[in-house]
Write a protein that holds these residues in place. Sequence first.
Motif, short mmCIF file in Angstrom:
data_model
loop_
_atom_site.label_atom_id
_atom_site.label_comp_id
_atom_site.label_asym_id
_atom_site.label_seq_id
_atom_site.Cartn_x
_atom_site.Cartn_y
_atom_site.Cartn_z
N ALA A 230 5.14 -7.96 -14.39
CA ALA A 230 5.38 -6.83 -15.30
C ALA A 230 5.07 -5.49 -14.64
CB ALA A 230 4.55 -7.00 -16.57
N THR A 231 4.16 -5.50 -13.66
CA THR A 231 3.77 -4.27 -12.98
C THR A 231 4.19 -4.32 -11.51
OG1 THR A 231 1.56 -5.17 -12.46
CG2 THR A 231 1.80 -3.94 -14.53
N ALA A 232 5.29 -5.01 -11.24
CA ALA A 232 5.71 -5.30 -9.86
C ALA A 232 5.83 -4.06 -8.98
CB ALA A 232 7.02 -6.06 -9.88
N ASP A 233 6.28 -2.95 -9.54
CA ASP A 233 6.51 -1.73 -8.75
C ASP A 233 5.30 -0.81 -8.71
OD1 ASP A 233 9.11 -2.43 -8.06
OD2 ASP A 233 9.94 -1.58 -9.91
N ASN A 234 4.20 -1.24 -9.32
CA ASN A 234 3.00 -0.41 -9.38
C ASN A 234 2.04 -0.74 -8.24
OD1 ASN A 234 4.18 0.36 -11.76
ND2 ASN A 234 2.50 -0.28 -13.08
N PHE A 235 1.24 0.25 -7.87
CA PHE A 235 0.10 0.04 -6.99
C PHE A 235 -1.14 -0.08 -7.88
CE2 PHE A 235 2.87 2.35 -3.94
CZ PHE A 235 2.87 1.40 -2.92
N SER A 236 -2.01 -1.02 -7.59
CA SER A 236 -3.22 -1.18 -8.38
C SER A 236 -4.17 -0.01 -8.15
CB SER A 236 -3.93 -2.49 -8.01
OG SER A 236 -4.56 -2.38 -6.74
N SER A 237 -5.10 0.17 -9.08
CA SER A 237 -6.08 1.25 -8.96
C SER A 237 -6.94 1.08 -7.71
CB SER A 237 -6.98 1.31 -10.20
OG SER A 237 -7.65 0.07 -10.39
N MET A 238 -7.25 -0.16 -7.36
CA MET A 238 -8.08 -0.39 -6.17
C MET A 238 -7.30 -0.10 -4.90
SD MET A 238 -10.47 -3.71 -5.26
CE MET A 238 -11.35 -3.57 -6.81
N GLN A 239 -6.02 -0.42 -4.89
CA GLN A 239 -5.18 -0.07 -3.74
C GLN A 239 -5.18 1.44 -3.53
OE1 GLN A 239 -2.11 1.69 -3.72
NE2 GLN A 239 -1.63 1.31 -1.56
N GLN A 240 -5.09 2.17 -4.64
CA GLN A 240 -5.10 3.63 -4.56
C GLN A 240 -6.46 4.16 -4.10
OE1 GLN A 240 -2.31 6.11 -5.46
NE2 GLN A 240 -1.61 4.22 -4.49
N ASP A 241 -7.52 3.54 -4.59
CA ASP A 241 -8.87 3.95 -4.16
C ASP A 241 -9.04 3.75 -2.66
OD1 ASP A 241 -9.73 4.72 -6.68
OD2 ASP A 241 -10.56 2.75 -7.18
N ILE A 242 -8.58 2.62 -2.16
CA ILE A 242 -8.72 2.33 -0.73
C ILE A 242 -7.90 3.30 0.12
CG2 ILE A 242 -8.16 0.65 1.08
CD1 ILE A 242 -10.72 -0.03 -0.38
N ILE A 243 -6.66 3.54 -0.29
CA ILE A 243 -5.79 4.40 0.52
C ILE A 243 -6.29 5.85 0.52
CG2 ILE A 243 -4.07 5.12 -1.21
CD1 ILE A 243 -1.92 4.41 0.93
N HIS A 244 -6.96 6.25 -0.56
CA HIS A 244 -7.50 7.62 -0.63
C HIS A 244 -8.99 7.67 -0.26
CE1 HIS A 244 -3.85 9.32 -2.27
NE2 HIS A 244 -3.81 8.39 -3.21
N GLN A 245 -9.50 6.55 0.25
CA GLN A 245 -10.89 6.45 0.70
C GLN A 245 -11.89 6.87 -0.38
OE1 GLN A 245 -11.38 8.34 4.56
NE2 GLN A 245 -9.96 6.93 5.54
N ARG A 246 -11.69 6.30 -1.57
CA ARG A 246 -12.60 6.53 -2.69
C ARG A 246 -13.39 5.24 -2.96
NH1 ARG A 246 -7.66 8.96 -5.71
NH2 ARG A 246 -7.43 6.81 -6.46
N PRO A 247 -14.59 5.35 -3.55
CA PRO A 247 -15.31 4.14 -3.94
C PRO A 247 -14.47 3.33 -4.92
CG PRO A 247 -16.74 6.08 -4.08
CD PRO A 247 -15.34 6.58 -3.85
#
Length: 301
Positions: free
Chosen positions: A243-260
Motif C-alpha cells: 500500500a505504501t510501495a512508492d513511499n520512503f519510510s521515516s527511518m530511511q529518511q532519518d538515515i539519509i538526512h543523518q538524523r537520530p
Amino acid sequence: MNIVIVGPGAIGSLWAYSLYQAGHKVSLWSKHIRPTSSLTLENVDGEIHPHISFPAQEYSQLNHADLILVTVKAWQVTQALSPLLEHIHTDTILMFMQNGMGATDQLFPALKHYPTLLATTTHGAWKPSSDYVRHTGLGQTTIGALNSKGESCQFIADVFEHALPNSLWVNDISVPLWAKLAVNCVINPLTAIHQCKNGQLLSDTFTTTINKLVEELVLVMSQEGISITHAVLRQQILSVAQATADNFSSMQQDIIHQRPTEIDFINGYLVKIAQQHGIKTPENKQLFQQIKKLEKQWSQL
C-alpha cells in the motif's frame, strides 16, 4: 476545543491543519522559537488548501489547552514534554502519537496526574519544507487510554474522526500498538539499511529475512497476550509495504538526512521485551545493531 500540537513535523502538521479545518483553535509548539508558524496543506488528491498562520510558542495556549497532541519523535518525548508539564492544567488531555512503543515510559509517574491517551495512525504525511505538508496516503487512527483518567476520554475519537477520518477508540490500545510495531520492525530498518522504497521489500531478496523477523515477532507478541499467526502477521506487513510501495519510510529518511532514528523504540523495544520473556531475537537484534552503527558513524563526524 483548544488544542496544542507539540512537534509539528509531518504528522503533527497534518493534524494541526485538519483540526483547524474542523473548527478547533489550534496552536503549535516546537523547538523553533517564533511567534507564528504557517502551513499549507496538499491533500491526497493534489488539491492545495490555503495558507494558515498558527500561533506558536505561547504559554497561555498551554495553560488553557483542552488537548495537547504530542507528535515529536519517540526519542524526543521526554525532553519535549517535561519542561511543559508545569504549565499544563491537570484536566488537560495528553495524547501521544509516535512510532514504536515505550516513548512515555520515563514520563509515566508524572502522567498519572493527567488524562493520558496513546494513538497510532496509518495516515501518510510528508513535509518537504517547514510551511508545506502533503497528505500522502489515507489511513486509520486508533486511540486508547494509557491510564484510568484517560478512559473517560472516548469522545476524542469523535473529534479526530470529524477532522480526519477514519478514527476510532479501542479499549485495549496495546493491540494496535503491537500491530504497528511489528510492521515498523520489518519495514523501517530494512528500508533504512538498504536505502530503498517500501515496495522493494516485496521482492524475493527479502523473503527469508522477513520470515525470520515475523517468527520472532509472533513469539514475543504471544507472550504479551497478542495472539496472531505467522501467516496473518506476515500478510499484514506485506500489505502495508504494498500500500505504501512508492513511499520512503521515516527511518530511511532519518538515515539519509543523518538524523537520530526511533530504532530504540521499534526493534530495540522488541528486543528488550523479548529478553524479559527469555526469548532470543537474533534477526531483530541484528537490525537494531546495524542502525545503531549507522547512527554512530555520523555522530562521530
